[in-house]
Design a protein around this motif. Structure first.
Motif, short mmCIF file in Angstrom:
data_model
loop_
_atom_site.label_atom_id
_atom_site.label_comp_id
_atom_site.label_asym_id
_atom_site.label_seq_id
_atom_site.Cartn_x
_atom_site.Cartn_y
_atom_site.Cartn_z
N UNK A 69 -9.68 -2.29 14.11
CA UNK A 69 -10.49 -1.06 14.13
C UNK A 69 -10.12 -0.20 12.92
N UNK A 70 -11.15 0.33 12.26
CA UNK A 70 -10.93 1.17 11.07
C UNK A 70 -11.64 2.52 11.23
N UNK A 71 -11.23 3.48 10.43
CA UNK A 71 -11.86 4.80 10.43
C UNK A 71 -11.98 5.29 8.99
N UNK A 72 -12.90 6.23 8.70
CA UNK A 72 -14.00 6.69 9.56
C UNK A 72 -14.90 5.51 9.93
N UNK B 167 -5.43 0.25 4.00
CA UNK B 167 -6.80 -0.26 3.89
C UNK B 167 -6.83 -1.71 4.36
N UNK B 168 -8.04 -2.26 4.49
CA UNK B 168 -8.19 -3.63 4.98
C UNK B 168 -7.48 -4.64 4.08
N UNK C 98 0.78 -1.24 0.00
CA UNK C 98 0.00 0.00 0.00
C UNK C 98 0.80 1.28 0.00
N UNK C 99 2.09 1.21 -0.32
CA UNK C 99 2.95 2.40 -0.24
C UNK C 99 3.66 2.65 -1.57
N UNK C 100 2.89 2.95 -2.60
CA UNK C 100 3.49 3.16 -3.92
C UNK C 100 4.40 4.39 -3.96
N UNK C 101 4.05 5.43 -3.23
CA UNK C 101 4.88 6.65 -3.23
C UNK C 101 6.20 6.38 -2.51
#
Length: 337
Positions: A312-315, A280-281, A78-81
Motif C-alpha cells: 500500500x502506498x500514499x497518497x 518509494x517503491x 533511500x536514506x542519504x541524510x
C-alpha cells in the motif's frame, strides 16, 4: 600445550570481572604461591581467554569505519541524510579517545524506514558480537516499561541498569526502541548520564552510546518529502537543514512521545536528530532483492517488483511512498518464492 578449561576460567575471572581485587588474602604464603603460578601462566596464555569469552577490550570492541560505510551504502536504501549523519557521528565519536560526553543519537521516521536496522549496523561494526554483545543493551517501552503507575520504579531501575553496565564496560551501547510509546518523563531519569560530567559517583559515561528510536516526528518528515515531490524536486535535494528544526520541535511537543518536553532536548544533550525519509517503491524493490540474497536465494527482479507492487502506498492516487516502508518484506517473500 593447550590450556585446560579450568585455567581459562580462572584467567577470565581475573582479567574480565575484576575478581582479582575480590580475592581475600587468606595467607601471605598462599597469595605468594598463587601469584607465582599465575605469573607463569599469564606469561604464556595472557591472550587466550579473550578468544573464548567476550571482554571489554579491543579484541571484542573495535570500530570498523569502512565496514559501517559499506553497510550503509549497500544495505540501507533511500536514506542519504541518515547514512551521512550516522557515519560522521559514529566515526567522530569512536576516533575520539577523550569525548566530553556520550554520543546521543535520536532516530526518527515512519515504520519500516530503517531505524532499527541502522542501530544493528552500528552495533555490528563496533562490537565483535554485534547485537548479541553483552555490552549492547536493548530496551523496548512496551516490554520493559509497560505500566504508567510504576514509572518511579522504572526510573530507579533504569538508572541502576545503566550505571551497572557502564561500570562493567565504559564502551556500552544502550538502544531505546519505541520511544514514542514510552511514558513521558521516564527518559529524563538518565539525563545526568548524558551530560558533560567527567564522572558521576566515580563512573564516567563519556564513552557510552545512547540511541533512541521513534516514530515521533515522522509526520513532519513525510510532509517535507511530499513538499519536495510536489515541487518536482529530487529526493536527494532534501538536506538535514530542511528537516532538523521542524523535527526536533515536533518531537519535543508531541505529548504521546517519551521525549515530550524532555530535558534531553531542552538542554541540547541529543547530538543528532536523524530523519529517516519515507520509502518509494524502488527502495522497496531494493529491500526485497537484498532480503532474497540474505535468505540464500538468487535475487529475482521480477519477484521483487511483484512484492513491492502489492504493498500500500500514499497518497493513494499517486502511490508515492510505502505505508509500511520495507517492514514485512521478509514474510511477504515467503509467499512469492
Amino acid at each position: 600445550m593447550k590450556p585446560k578449561k579450568r585455567h581459562v576460567l580462572l584467567l577470565g575471572m581475573l582479567v574480565c570481572t575484576g575478581m582479582a581485587e575480590a580475592i581475600e588474602p587468606i595467607s601471605t604464603s598462599i597469595a605468594v604461591g598463587m601469584a607465582a603460578a599465575l605469573t607463569g601462566f599469564l606469561a604464556s596464555y595472557q591472550n587466550i581467554f579473550y578468544y573464548f569469552h567476550e571482554c571489554c577490550r579491543p579484541e571484542w570492541i573495535h570500530f570498523n569505519r569502512s565496514g559501517l560505510e559499506t553497510d550503509l551504502s549497500r544495505k540501507l536504501f533511500g536514506q542519504h541524510i541518515a547514512s551521512h549523519i550516522i557515519l560522521k557521528a559514529v566515526t567522530g565519536f569512536m576516533n575520539n579517545n577523550n569525548p566530553k560526553k556520550p554520543l546521543v543519537l535520536s532516530l526518527h521516521g515512519w515504520t519500516g524506514t530503517g531505524k532499527n536496522f541502522v542501530s544493528q549496523l552500528i552495533a555490528k561494526n563496533i562490537y565483535k558480537e554485534g547485537m548479541d554483545s553483552s555490552f549492547v543493551h536493548l530496551f523496548t517501552s512496551e516490554l520493559h516499561f509497560p505500566h504508567q503507575s510504576e514509572i518511579e520504579t522504572y526510573k530507579s531501575q533504569l538508572q541502576q541498569w545503566i550505571k551497572g553496565n557502564v561500570t562493567n564496560c565504559a564502551h556500552s551501547m544502550f538502544i531505546f526502541d519505541e520511544m514514542d510509546k514510552m511514558h513521558p518523563g521516564l527518559i529524563d531519569s538518565i539525563k545526568p548520564y548524558l551530560d558533560y560530567y567527567e564522572k558521576l559517583d566515580g563512573v564516567s559515561y563519556r564513552k557510552a552510546i545512547f540511541i533512541f528510536l521513534s516514530n515521533a516526528g515522522g509526520e513532519s518528515i513525510i510532509q517535507t518529502a511530499l513538499d519536495f515531490w510536489r515541487a518536482g524536486r529530487q529526493r536527494q535535494e532534501i538536506l538535514l537543514k530542511d528537516l532538523e528544526m521542524s523535527l526536533s520541535l515536533s518531537v519535543f511537543n508531541n505529548k504521546q512521545s517519551g521525549l515530550w518536553h524532555t530535558s534531553l532536548i531542552d538542554k541540547n544533550l541529543v547530538d543528532f536528530f536523524v530523519p529517516f525519509l519515507p520509502l518509494e517503491e524502488r527502495h522497496v524493490v531494493q529491500c526485497a532483492m537484498a532480503e532474497m540474497a540474505a535468505k540464500g536465494l538468487v535475487p529475482d527482479q521480477h519477484v521483487a517488483e511483484k512484492v513491492a507492487g502489492d504493498l500500500v502506498y500514499f497518497p493513494k492516487p499517486d502511490r508515492v511512498f510505502s505505508v509500511k516502508g520495507c517492514k514485512g518484506i521478509a514474510s511477504n517473500l515467503d509467499y512469492y518464492t
